[in-house]
Each structure stands twice: as structure tokens, then as C-alpha cells.
Design an enzyme around this catalytic site. Structure first.
Site, PDB file in Angstrom:
ATOM      1  N   SER A 153      43.522  64.584  66.386  1.00 47.31           N
ATOM      2  CA  SER A 153      44.036  63.597  65.421  1.00 47.31           C
ATOM      3  C   SER A 153      42.866  62.946  64.669  1.00 47.31           C
ATOM      4  CB  SER A 153      44.824  62.502  66.144  1.00 47.31           C
ATOM      5  OG  SER A 153      45.855  63.057  66.914  1.00 47.31           O
ATOM      6  N   GLN A 187      39.265  62.596  69.011  1.00 50.48           N
ATOM      7  CA  GLN A 187      39.234  62.995  70.425  1.00 50.48           C
ATOM      8  C   GLN A 187      39.304  64.516  70.541  1.00 50.48           C
ATOM      9  OE1 GLN A 187      42.896  62.479  72.673  1.00 50.48           O
ATOM     10  NE2 GLN A 187      41.757  61.574  74.363  1.00 50.48           N
ATOM     11  N   GLY A 188      38.252  65.140  71.015  1.00 49.37           N
ATOM     12  CA  GLY A 188      38.219  66.595  71.196  1.00 49.37           C
ATOM     13  C   GLY A 188      38.382  66.945  72.657  1.00 49.37           C
ATOM     14  N   GLU A 221      43.754  55.084  77.086  1.00 51.39           N
ATOM     15  CA  GLU A 221      44.675  55.657  76.099  1.00 51.39           C
ATOM     16  C   GLU A 221      46.129  55.442  76.531  1.00 51.39           C
ATOM     17  OE1 GLU A 221      44.103  59.845  75.325  1.00 51.39           O
ATOM     18  OE2 GLU A 221      45.357  59.789  73.539  1.00 51.39           O
ATOM     19  N   SER A 252      41.822  68.477  73.988  1.00 48.99           N
ATOM     20  CA  SER A 252      42.723  69.629  74.158  1.00 48.99           C
ATOM     21  C   SER A 252      42.140  70.899  73.546  1.00 48.99           C
ATOM     22  CB  SER A 252      44.064  69.349  73.481  1.00 48.99           C
ATOM     23  OG  SER A 252      44.613  68.164  73.961  1.00 48.99           O
TER      24      SER A 252
END
Ligand code: FAD
Length: 382
Positions: free
Chosen positions: A163, A128-129, A246, A131
Site C-alpha cells: 500500500s 510496508q514490504g 498495526e 507480503s
């Protein structure tokens, strides 16, 4: 949704239990947490076994390749896999629990056909990109930019706290496609291939000693326009779908695991002589009650996701209370185990990891703001 198994659900539970009883002893031992290639291999093999047995994407719609299980069957699956000690979803977390569900809900037929089967089979891992160094809680402040060039977007910028980036094949990436629009309006959701030229992954070491996440540097990365999920500049709406999954349902298996961990901690307390401490027993009882209530909330969110396609703002209530209760559980474990808990062992690893729970997937303060505004209808703070 009924809370007692119907005959069909009881049958589903029995078959799943039998399958787990036969399959789990065949699995290799889990890898060391710092061995990322080993973790990827282990997690994807487990996903493949679920797929081959017809249990992959248990709650995904059938037309997205899932089993299309009812909410009750989904909950039975979570309970039974946890009670049997089945492996954690691990590196498949993002793909299976929020990128995949977002594509199932918002993707085009071509995107569903391209991206969903490899997630279900365990062939492709996602990260997941979202932040960035200046855009965490205030996610819409993101600055990674994408400029349209023919059939591609050319993307430059950086991401942080990504992550599973070390082993990911794809990234659900948020980019700014209109720098002049109000900040929530100029964002687009893209699927980025992690092997694309211009992508650099720099692992970050955590307090727990592993490289759980990484920085991403994107230098003129070309991403096909065909990989855009939703319309250009409509990415904030798509992002809300991703975050609802999520926060609302992705941590459901951990919620079952915590109920087992409370029982395990009570067992350790008895064995270690800490059981005579009345205050500790009360704290354990309170936690046990809280995790039981949180499991009810999971039932609610799973049911809502099944009816409405995505979980609602109740996901923020779950995320807030669950992450805080889980930290209390590991603090209590440190009290029970004593000084040894500060040195090594499973409880120590959990406690160190647990410090991040009230930050990852949106901090507690942000969840409180969402609950205040979207559930309680309180005015927005300045
Ligand atoms: C273990 C872990 C894994 C993660 N994995 C990923 C990942 O895979 N992909 C990804 O994109 N991100 C990931 N993140 C990032 C995570 O989403 C962010 O850390 C989180 O959103 C908080 O943003 P920040 O760190 O920039 O803190 P900030 O936004 O700078 O917040 C700092 C403090 O200020 C508070 N604050 C900020 N704004 C407000 C406000 N308006 N009202 C009240 N309080 C406020 C926050 O609650 C917090 O206490 C991960 C984080 C962790 C810890």
C-alpha cells in the site's frame, strides 16, 4: 486509566477542539482518491499542521519526538479529530502508525534521529514490504533474500500488496538473511529507500478502481547495514512489534469514524423511508453496540501500549471484530440506500474497499488462530 476527563484532560480537549475549529476550514478540498500525488500532498500538509501545532505523534514518546500524551489524551485526540471531521491519516498511515512506532521501540539512537522526525513532520512517507506472492498469512515463508556485502545488504526478490508504494520514500522491508535457519529465525527487518537503484514499483488496480497498492520488484538493491532495525536474523521478533501496532492501535481513528457512520446511516434510513423496517433498526442498534464495545477495546489496547510499549494480543481481537463489523455496516448501507448503492457514492466506495478489511493486516482466520493460541491458550493446529 480513568474514563472521565480530569481537569487537565478537559483543558487539553478544549484547546484541541479550538485548534481544529480554526484550522480545518483553512484546508484545501481533499483530492480525488485516484490522484496519488495529490493525496500525498494533502496528507503530508495535514501532518505538517499537526506537527507545527504540537499534535504530531501524539502517543509517541517524547524522546522519539512525539508529544508523549497519556493514553487518555491519545483517546481524546482520536475522538476530537474524528468528531471535527479532520482528515484521515492517509499516506502517513504506515510511517506514523507502525513503522515509526517500531523504530521508536526497536531502533538505535541514530535510526530514531534519522527516521522519526521526517515522519512526524510529514516529510517522508513509508510503505510496508512484508507480503510476497508465496508469503501472506504464512509471512515467515518469505523468500526475498539479502546477502551481506561489506556495509550493505544486497537484496533481490519481490513483494506484493504494498500500500502507498507509489508515493513512499521508505519501506519497512522483511528479507531472508539466513536461508538455512528455521523459517522464523532467518529474517531481518530493514529500512529501504524507495529511490534506491533496483527498486521497481508496479501499481495494481483494485475493485474500487484506484491503485491502492503495488507490486515491488527488487533487483540487487543495496541497503546499508546501518538501516537494519534489530539484529540480523532477529527480524521476526521486530515484525511482531510492527504487527502489534498495526492490529492493536493503527485502526483506532476508523473505530471512532464507524460510530459516526452508524449514526449517519440511521439518519439516511429515516430520510429514505427505510426506518420502518424493524429488522434493519435492530441491525443498526446491534452495530452501534458493537462499535461502542470496540471503542472500549481501543481504550484497552491504547492503555496497554502505553504501559508495555506495544499493544498485546488483544489487538487481534480488535482487528478481527472491527473488520467484520465494518463490513456489516457497509452491507447494511447497501440495504438502506438500495440499488443506487451499487452504482456510485461514498457508501459504495466504502463497501468495495471494505471487502479487503478482513484480509489486510492479517486475515480473520489468522487473527482467530492468534486469539485461540495466545489468549485462550488452545493448542496449535497442525
Ligand atoms: C487492502 C490491502 C492492503 C494491503 N497492504 C499491504 C501492505 O501495505 N504491505 C504488505 O506487506 N501487505 C499488504 N497486504 C497483504 C495482506 O497482509 C495479505 O493479503 C494477508 O496477509 C493475506 O495473505 P494472502 O493474501 O497471501 O492470502 P493467503 O495467506 O494465501 O490466505 C488465503 C486464505 O487462506 C487462509 N489461511 C491461510 N493460512 C491459514 C491458516 N494457517 N489457518 C487458517 N486459514 C488460513 C487465509 O485466512 C485466507 O482466507 C494488503 C492486503 C490488502 C487486501
Amino acid at each position: 486509566m480513568q474514563l472521565q476527563d480530569t481537569p487537565a484532560e478537559a483543558d487539553f480537549r478544549r484547546r484541541l477542539r479550538e485548534w481544529l475549529g480554526k484550522t480545518l476550514p483553512e484546508l484545501p478540498p481533499p483530492p480525488d482518491p485516484s490522484d496519488w500525488p495529490g493525496r500525498r500532498a494533502f496528507d503530508t500538509q495535514w501532518q505538517r499542521r499537526l506537527f507545527d501545532a504540537g499534535y504530531a505523534g501524539i502517543h509517541w514518546p517524547v524522546d522519539a519526538g512525539g508529544r508523549g500524551a497519556s493514553p487518555s489524551e491519545h483517546l481524546i485526540f482520536l475522538e476530537e479529530t474524528e468528531h471535527a471531521g479532520a482528515p484521515y491519516v492517509g499516506a502517513s498511515f504506515v510511517g506514523l502508525l507502525h513503522a515509526g512506532p517500531t523504530i521508536a521501540a526497536e531502533g538505535s539512537p541514530d535510526q530514531r534521529a534519522r527516521f522519526l522526525p521526517p515522519i512526524l513532520r510529514g516529510d517522508e512517507i513509508w510503505c510496508q514490504g512484508f507480503s510476497e506472492p508465496g508469503a501472506g498469512s504464512d509471512l515467515a515463508a518469505l523468500r526475498t533474500k539479502a546477502v551481506r556485502d561489506g556495509d550493505s545488504y544486497v537484496v533481490s526478490g519481490s513483494k506484493i500488496w504494498t500500500s502507498h508504494a507509489e508515493v513512499a520514500d521508505w519501506c519497512e522491508l522483511l528479507v531472508r538473511t539466513d536461508p538455512d535457519a528455521p523459517k522464523h529465525k532467518g529474517i531481518t527487518w530493514l529500512a529501504m529507500n524507495m529511490d534506491a537503484p533496483g527498486v521497481t514499483v508496479r501499481p495494481l488496480r483494485t475493485l474500487a478502481g484506484t491503485t491502492e497498492f503495488a507490486e515491488l520488484f527488487l533487483d540487487e538493491v543495496r541497503i546499508p547495514v546501518a538501516n537494519r532495525v534489530g539484529e540480523e536474523n532477529d527480524g521476526w521478533r521486530v515484525t511482531m512489534v510492527t504487527l502489534s501496532f498495526e492490529r492493536g492501535t493503527a485502526f483506532a481513528s476508523e473505530a471512532v469514524a464507524c460510530r459516526r457512520e452508524v449514526r449517519e446511516l440511521a439518519r439516511v434510513a429515516r430520510a429514505e423511508g427505510a426506518w420502518d423496517d424493524l429488522e434493519l433498526r435492530r441491525a443498526l442498534a446491534a452495530l452501534s453496540a458493537e462499535f461502542a464495545a470496540l471503542w472500549r477495546l481501543v481504550q484497552w489496547n491504547v492503555s496497554e501500549a502505553s504501559a508495555d510499549g506495544v499493544p498485546g494480543a488483544g489487538g487481534s481481537v480488535f482487528k478481527l471484530r472491527f473488520s467484520e463489523a465494518r463490513q456489516r455496516l457497509y452491507d447494511l448501507a447497501a440495504r438502506v440506500v438500495g440499488a443506487d448503492a451499487l452504482v456510485e457514492g461514498a457508501w459504495t466506495a466504502q463497501r468495495l474497499q471494505g471487502l479487503s478489511y478482513t484480509i489486510a493486516a492479517g486475515t480473520s482466520q489468522i487473527q482467530r488462530n492468534i486469539v485461540a493460541q495466545r489468549i485462550l491458550g488452545l493448542p496449535k493446529g497442525r
